[in-house]
Design an enzyme around this catalytic site. Structure first.
Site, mmCIF file in Angstrom:
data_model
loop_
_atom_site.group_PDB
_atom_site.id
_atom_site.type_symbol
_atom_site.label_atom_id
_atom_site.label_comp_id
_atom_site.label_asym_id
_atom_site.label_seq_id
_atom_site.Cartn_x
_atom_site.Cartn_y
_atom_site.Cartn_z
ATOM 1 N N ASP A 1 0.857 -1.176 0.000
ATOM 2 C CA ASP A 1 0.000 0.000 0.000
ATOM 3 C C ASP A 1 0.900 1.235 0.000
ATOM 4 O O ASP A 1 2.083 1.151 0.343
ATOM 5 C CB ASP A 1 -0.881 -0.028 1.248
ATOM 6 C CG ASP A 1 -1.748 1.208 1.359
ATOM 7 O OD1 ASP A 1 -2.364 1.587 0.354
ATOM 8 O OD2 ASP A 1 -1.788 1.789 2.459
ATOM 9 N N ASP B 1 -1.153 -1.053 6.205
ATOM 10 C CA ASP B 1 -1.335 -0.589 7.574
ATOM 11 C C ASP B 1 -2.767 -0.208 7.923
ATOM 12 O O ASP B 1 -3.067 0.083 9.077
ATOM 13 C CB ASP B 1 -0.437 0.628 7.835
ATOM 14 C CG ASP B 1 -0.985 1.894 7.189
ATOM 15 O OD1 ASP B 1 -1.511 1.793 6.055
ATOM 16 O OD2 ASP B 1 -0.896 2.970 7.798
ATOM 17 N N ASP C 1 -6.646 -2.348 3.962
ATOM 18 C CA ASP C 1 -5.657 -3.321 3.502
ATOM 19 C C ASP C 1 -5.922 -4.729 4.040
ATOM 20 O O ASP C 1 -5.299 -5.694 3.585
ATOM 21 C CB ASP C 1 -4.241 -2.897 3.933
ATOM 22 C CG ASP C 1 -3.822 -1.573 3.330
ATOM 23 O OD1 ASP C 1 -4.128 -1.355 2.151
ATOM 24 O OD2 ASP C 1 -3.197 -0.761 4.036
#
Length: 837
Positions: A524, A724, A728
């Site tokens: 990400d 995080d 996700d």
């Protein structure tokens, strides 16, 4: 190998200081090394003389109550918990009926003041320790039960699933050490009496030879029946569910040897010629049985000591938390309480130099907090009202009052310990090899032992049956599969602890093994490659509006918003010391921006969609300037009135420090790096180009990210996903290895198999280094275990005897078996020295 968890050192009943105790009868001080002591109900009492000792034996409860009341009256004992107190400088005290009583804590004082008579009578019955603590087997983590016991599969002593900082490992090690040295003292005479006549042809004259034989038989019987009692118990238990294990072989080998020797010693006339030597004597093997038990106990002790060393990292983590907290009551009074008594919502005072007790929020004061245990950063972090703090970190230069938000097992420190403990208990895929072998190994060894016995009986030299017995017992002992069973679990335990010390937490053993084979890393952007804390990079004023005026209007609108980008704009306005006007008719349409009226003028701040919905013209030149800002990695917002765009505000999330170096290092290891983000494509590409990411997919929803990971796996890639946020979590769960950044959300960490506590990609490189070293170490251990058994069993069976005249003694077989386990444990401990910096 195993250890006897039921052996422990009783606590001193009435301690005076670290070297002395108090006689409960007369009150005299007695040295702790005095031989006049008695163990009673888990306590050790010391006495000045035989008279006091005998009085205690006649009525131990009365003497204990007498000693307890004396210590309480002298101010040396807390009447509630029994802890030692300092009569000259008590921490807490109260008076009752003209007498002063001292306490270890305010909590004990409060209990006493509520009902003094209860605590001044005979010692109150304390509630028993909880019996429902879960225990598991180090080699078979699927075995779980309430309370301690032995594993029904391998016979090892079960261990607590969750460690405790108060565990007294030293007492168990000392007890095992005393048992071993006692067996050594008993075994040496047996060994000398048996071996010296054969080695030096020196024999005791009659009748001393018969006395020596009896000494040998009696001492060996004590060693086998007392020292080996736990081996026989576990060997027998393994037969009830039919899970033959290492103790099956040990019990069978030593049991057959001792029973044969005892019968041969007491009734030699029962044995035929095949058991007699050239002098017509029936040989006995007491020394073999005794030495086997002693050497197996040595292996248990060495393994116990080595296994305890693997828990050092967990102990260090647990000891980061303080034992007590200073709670502020509703009346404003402050009391020290046990950490277990802290509740969510409690107000706690943390003075300079103290550790923060739990996770929470600062409500008063300002200070700097050393958070290096979480972040690894040496510089302290400024904290003030409204900031979050973490239990175990150290308050430095100012006093703080905090509100507890997470206590007990909910704190970050407890979650870290739980993750490490779970990883240490889990079973790596490589363990399946050992499990499959162990399923048929014991029956195969027993078969080989029977074949060896039959072969020696038929074609061996005289005395055939004696040689046959030696060969069969040697096979049973040397083939003990403890080294095979330890090969994987001990490496996993050491690796998990080593990773925790460097901010890498593995949820399970499978993740340690799988991370080594990953070829694609998906990441990400926000919070993983970037800091996740956007800041205002630029304000581009258009037309005749000034920059400060544009920032003032934008900050006024965002003051009522909770969006992360709003905080960046407000922070910039605060730095410029701008005075913000009031906003009327405030609205925040989801996914578009904010709008309202300032001084009667309609103003909006958001994306192009918001402008279109309110008929604001977006010129091509303005869009081009916005695109240029996006190309530089910024997120662009348009500030407009009811007719035109007034300014562009560019907010950027800075790339994490060290991210570029980490990406370069991961590329060097052959990984393909991909970015999956929900952000704008231009902004995402700018970040990817700056770091050298191989591929970018932008504008993705959480479901899109998970589908992208599944697609990569379908194409044959081994995928790790690093993220995080809550968005996700689906992708983290879908990946072969999910990697959560420690600075992220709880949901992300729950969905991942690996957590990088420091929140940096450099931790991923450390995790891969540890993964490769661990898999290599496990394979080495399995190789040692397989080769050892492949060579040892034939040697014990006597395969070399026809050519070299070598027949392995059961004593040598026991020594080799113990050393094989020690070699596997020692090899695993090398993981503590793997370079991860």
């Amino acid at each position: 190998m195993s250890h006897d968890t039921h052996i422990h050192t009783p606590k001193t009943a009435f301690p005076f200081d670290d070297a002395h105790a108090v006689d409960p009868n007369c009150g005299m001080r007695v040295a702790l090394d005095s031989h006049r002591h008695v163990d009673h109900e888990g306590r050790r009492y010391f006495f000045c003389g035989d008279g006091c000792l005998n009085k205690f034996r006649d009525d131990p409860e009365a003497i204990h109550a007498k000693g307890r009341r004396r210590e309480i009256d002298k101010g040396r004992m807390d009447p509630v918990c029994g802890m030692r107190t300092d009569p000259d400088a008590p921490r807490h005290a109260t008076e009752h009926e003209g007498h002063a009583y001292h306490f270890c804590s305010a909590r004990c004082r409060e209990k006493f003041e509520a009902d003094p008579e209860r605590w001044l009578g005979p010692a109150p019955v304390q509630p028993a320790a909880p019996k429902n603590a879960m225990y598991t087997c180090p080699m078979h983590p699927e075995i779980q039960q309430q309370g301690p016991g032995d594993c029904p599969k391998c016979g090892m002593a079960l261990e607590p699933m969750m460690p405790s900082a108060d565990d007294d490992d030293g007492g168990e090690l000392q007890a095992m050490s005393r048992k071993f040295w006692t067996l050594v003292v008993l075994t040496i005479p047996v060994f000398l009496l048996a071996m010296v006549p054969h080695a030096f042809d020196v024999h005791l004259p009659a009748p001393w030879s018969r006395v020596g034989a009896w000494v040998e038989a009696v001492l060996a019987s004590v060693v086998v029946l007392w020292g080996g009692a736990s081996f026989f118990k576990r060997g027998w238990n393994s037969l009830k569910p039919w899970n033959p294990n290492m103790y099956t072989l040990i019990a069978l080998g030593t049991g057959v040897t001792w029973v044969y020797s005892a019968v041969a010693f007491l009734w030699p006339d029962l044995f035929p010629v095949g058991f007699r030597d050239a002098q017509g004597q029936v040989g006995v093997y007491f020394e073999s049985a005794a030495v086997i038990v002693t050497l197996v106990t040595l292996g248990d002790f060495l393994e116990l000591r080595a296994r305890r060393r693997t828990g050092d990292a967990l102990k260090a983590l647990l000891n980061l938390a303080p034992k007590t907290a200073r709670r502020i009551g509703e009346d404003g009074k402050e009391h020290d309480v046990s950490l277990d008594d802290v509740k969510v919502g409690d107000r706690l005072r943390v003075r300079p130099g103290e550790k923060l007790p739990v996770d929470g929020e600062v409500i008063e004061g300002a200070s700097h907090v050393d958070e290096s245990m979480l972040t690894g950063e040496p510089l302290p972090v400024a904290k003030q009202a409204g900031d979050t703090v973490t239990g175990g970190t150290v308050n430095q230069d100012g006093g703080l009052v905090m509100r507890a938000q997470k206590v007990g097992g909910e704190t970050m420190l407890s979650q870290i310990v739980a993750l490490v403990a779970q990883a240490q208990r889990s079973k790596a895929p490589l363990q399946r090899i050992a499990d499959k072998v162990a399923a048929w190994f014991v029956p195969a060894v027993v078969t080989v032992a029977v074949l060896a016995f039959v072969t020696w009986t038929l074609i061996g030299p005289d005395p055939r049956l004696a040689h046959a017995l030696v060969a069969a017992v040697s096979v049973l002992v040397i083939a003990c599969p403890c080294a095979l069973g330890l090969a994987t679990p001990i490496s996993i335990m050491v690796a998990s602890g080593r990773g925790a010390q460097h901010g890498v937490l593995f949820r399970d053993a499978g993740a340690i093994e799988a991370l080594r084979d990953v070829d694609t890393l998906v990441m990400d952007k926000t919070g993983t490659l970037t800091e996740g804390r956007p800041s205002l990079r630029d304000v581009v004023a258009l037309g005749d509006i000034e920059r400060d005026r544009a920032l003032t209007l934008a900050a006024a609108l965002e003051r009522s918003s909770e969006h992360p980008l709003a905080r960046a704009i407000l922070a910039a306005a605060e730095e410029s010391d701008l005075k913000l006007p009031d906003v009327e008719d405030f609205k925040a349409p989801t996914g578009r921006g904010v709008l309202g009226r300032i001084g009667g003028q309609r103003v909006m701040l958001g994306n192009a969609r918001l402008l279109r919905e309110h008929d604001v013209t977006l010129d091509e030149s303005v869009e081009q300037r916005a695109e240029a800002l996006r190309a530089d990695g910024a997120t662009v917002m348009f500030l407009a009135d009811g007719r035109r765009v007034l300014a562009l505000l560019a907010v950027a999330d800075r790339i994490r420090e060290g991210a570029a170096e980490a990406v370069k290092a991961l590329h060097a290891e052959g990984l393909t790096l991909r970015m999956l983000t929900g952000d704008n494509a231009t902004t995402a590409k700018a970040v990817a180009d700056a770091l050298g990411i191989d591929d970018v997919q932008a504008g993705l929803s959480p479901e899109d990210k998970a589908e992208a990971v599944q697609a990569l796996k379908a194409n044959g890639h081994r995928v790790a996903m690093a993220g995080d946020g809550i968005n996700d979590a689906p992708a983290l769960a879908a990946a072969d290895v999910g990697i959560a950044m420690g600075s992220g959300t709880d949901v992300a960490m729950e969905s991942a198999q690996v957590t990088l506590v420091k929140g940096d990609l450099g931790g991923l490189r450390r995790a891969r280094t540890l993964s490769r070293a661990t898999v290599r170490n496990i394979r080495q251990n399995l190789f040692f275990a397989f080769v050892y058994n492949a060579l040892g069993v034939p040697l014990a069976a006597g395969v070399l005897y026809p050519w070299f005249g070598l027949l392995l003694s059961p004593m040598i077989a026991a020594l080799a078996m113990s050393l094989s386990s020690v070699s596997v444990v020692s090899n695993a401990l090398r993981l503590r020295r793997v370079g991860l910096d």
